[in-house]
Design an enzyme around this catalytic site. Structure first.
Site, PDB file in Angstrom:
ATOM      1  N   SER A 210      -6.013   0.088   5.678  1.00 18.74           N
ATOM      2  CA  SER A 210      -6.302   1.329   4.974  1.00 18.74           C
ATOM      3  C   SER A 210      -6.718   0.965   3.558  1.00 18.74           C
ATOM      4  CB  SER A 210      -5.062   2.228   4.955  1.00 18.74           C
ATOM      5  OG  SER A 210      -5.315   3.408   4.228  1.00 18.74           O
TER       6      SER A 210
ATOM      7  N   ASP B 217     -10.669   8.350   9.100  1.00 18.29           N
ATOM      8  CA  ASP B 217     -10.031   9.667   9.134  1.00 18.29           C
ATOM      9  C   ASP B 217     -11.051  10.801   9.081  1.00 18.29           C
ATOM     10  OD1 ASP B 217      -7.497   8.513   9.227  1.00 18.29           O
ATOM     11  OD2 ASP B 217      -7.318   8.440   7.047  1.00 18.29           O
TER      12      ASP B 217
ATOM     13  N   ASP C  92      -1.768  11.287  -1.312  1.00 19.21           N
ATOM     14  CA  ASP C  92      -3.045  11.943  -1.566  1.00 19.21           C
ATOM     15  C   ASP C  92      -3.071  13.399  -1.134  1.00 19.21           C
ATOM     16  OD1 ASP C  92      -4.227   9.842  -2.848  1.00 19.21           O
ATOM     17  OD2 ASP C  92      -5.274   9.074  -1.097  1.00 19.21           O
TER      18      ASP C  92
ATOM     19  N   ARG D 203      -8.305  11.377  -7.206  1.00 18.06           N
ATOM     20  CA  ARG D 203      -8.186  12.532  -6.323  1.00 18.06           C
ATOM     21  C   ARG D 203      -8.388  13.874  -7.030  1.00 18.06           C
ATOM     22  NH1 ARG D 203      -9.604   9.041  -3.231  1.00 18.06           N
ATOM     23  NH2 ARG D 203      -8.255   8.211  -1.597  1.00 18.06           N
TER      24      ARG D 203
END
Length: 407
Positions: A178, A16, A126, A97
């Site tokens: 992922s 990504d 996220d 995060r």
């Protein structure tokens, strides 16, 4: 519309964020891209990152070592709370995060950036975790989330774009699970795992350990020492938090500990299926929970168990920097004042078995609990207790009996 001259990108070097750099260059003409990678224990994933970021169009790359802060200010407080999302998930991605996003805000301010970009999809949790933290520390900062605006609709199309732009990516179409890895855990999503009917191929996906079937036939005993709810030593050896988790990951992984296959409820409303590896964390939670059984009184323990569910939701939902989470942490800190002692565990083929608990603050009193004869507990006292405790039931039953007799 304000012209964007400088963007700070949350950068991992995965598919990504590798694709996002050239996309930002194409869509924000003349804009400088500064990449920020946070070291929260990914290990070798960080090697070669600077060369890759610069090659794809970033002007520079920050690699920030956040491991100690991650452990002491996020992992351990969450573990002390006993927070587990939906009974299985030990929140490995969730609490990583906020710490990353906060540091990115600090760098964006220092760099005079106009915007912060991230590579989170519009389907995931996220995006919320990153953006709530950005709003908490930079409410005026513009946020760019390409997955919510670009024409790319799938990982295959992303790979097509990477190939078109000659962007090196660390995966193939066939192995593009992922993943998210840090010191605490490794998650796997996508491909065959998207169908809950499929059994995971653990031989193919596990990286931190082995399946229970492939674990040693010999059990291993370990002893963890805690001070005020914080693990401080393993088998008598004092270790800092980072070193302790690394060691427990090795031990737990070897014995097939901490593999969670679950379908969870995402914040955005959909269900998703993933496999989590959290060997060291699973051991720490088990040991900490065991120690609390002898160090906490009944009412505190039961209330804390209820609060743990809310704490887990707050972490999962990205609400770390909120008054409620801070208040719950203050409550948890109070409960941990006497959670000091040692826990001995037996590890065997995916199982964690209690093998002994000791604490100078133990509330377990053998003189009272014994089935043998004692001079401490007068069993006759239970008569009065039960009569009073059951009085509301008795009154209700007498009322119903009287009314039935009058029919």
């Amino acid at each position: 519309m304000k012209k964007i001259k400088k963007i700070v990108l949350a950068y991992s070097g995965g598919l990504d964020t590798s694709v996002i750099i050239p996309w930002l260059k194409d869509n924000y003409e003349g804009c400088e891209i500064i990449a920020v990678a946070a070291d929260v224990g990914q290990g070798k994933e960080l090697s070669g990152l600077e060369e890759r970021a610069i090659k794809t169009g970033a002007s520079k790359l920050y690699i920030e070592d956040l491991k100690d802060v991650f452990v002491n200010e996020f992992i351990f407080p969450t573990m002390q709370a006993g927070a587990v999302y939906e009974g299985k998930y030990l929140l490995g991605t969730s609490f990583a995060r906020p710490i990353i996003a906060k540091r990115i805000v600090e760098i964006a301010r220092a760099e005079g950036a106009d915007a912060i970009a991230h590579g989170c999809t519009g389907k995931g949790n996220d995006q919320v975790r990153f953006e709530l933290t950005i709003k908490a520390f930079a409410p005026d900062m513009e946020i760019i989330a390409p997955w919510r605006t670009w024409e790319i609709k799938s990982r295959d199309e992303e790979i097509d774009y990477a190939e078109k732009k000659n962007v090196p990516i660390p995966l193939t179409r066939e192995t593009s699970y992922s993943k998210d890895k840090n010191l605490w855990h490794l998650s796997h999503e996508g491909l065959d795992l998207e169908d809950p009917a499929n059994e995971p191929d653990y031989d193919k996906i596990l990286e931190l350990g082995v399946s229970p079937e492939k674990a040693p036939d010999q059990a291993e005993y370990i002893t963890l020492s805690f001070e005020k709810g914080v693990p401080v030593a393993l088998n008598g050896e004092k270790l800092d938090g980072v070193a302790l988790i690394k060691k427990l990951n090795e031990i737990g992984g070897k014995h097939g500990i901490g593999i969670a296959d679950m379908v969870e409820n995402r914040l955005v409303g959909m269900k998703s299926r993933g496999v989590y590896e959290t060997p060291g964390g699973t051991i720490l939670y088990a040991a900490h929970d065991a120690l609390e059984t002898i160090c906490l009184d009944r009412d505190t323990m039961h209330y804390k168990q209820q609060a743990a569910i809310k704490f887990a939701e707050l972490v999962y939902y990205g609400q770390w920097y909120t008054p409620l989470r801070e208040a719950l942490t203050a409550f948890v800190d109070k409960t941990q004042e006497t959670v000091t002692g040692e826990v001995k565990l037996k590890l065997y083929k995916g199982n964690i078995i209690n093998a002994g608990i000791t604490s100078p603050y133990s509330l377990y009193n053998e003189d009272i609990a014994t089935f043998a004869e004692d001079d401490v507990y007068d069993q006759y006292d239970a008569n009065g207790f039960i009569n009073l405790f059951g009085l509301p039931l008795k009154v209700k039953a007498l009322m119903e009996q009287r009314n039935n007799n009058n029919k």
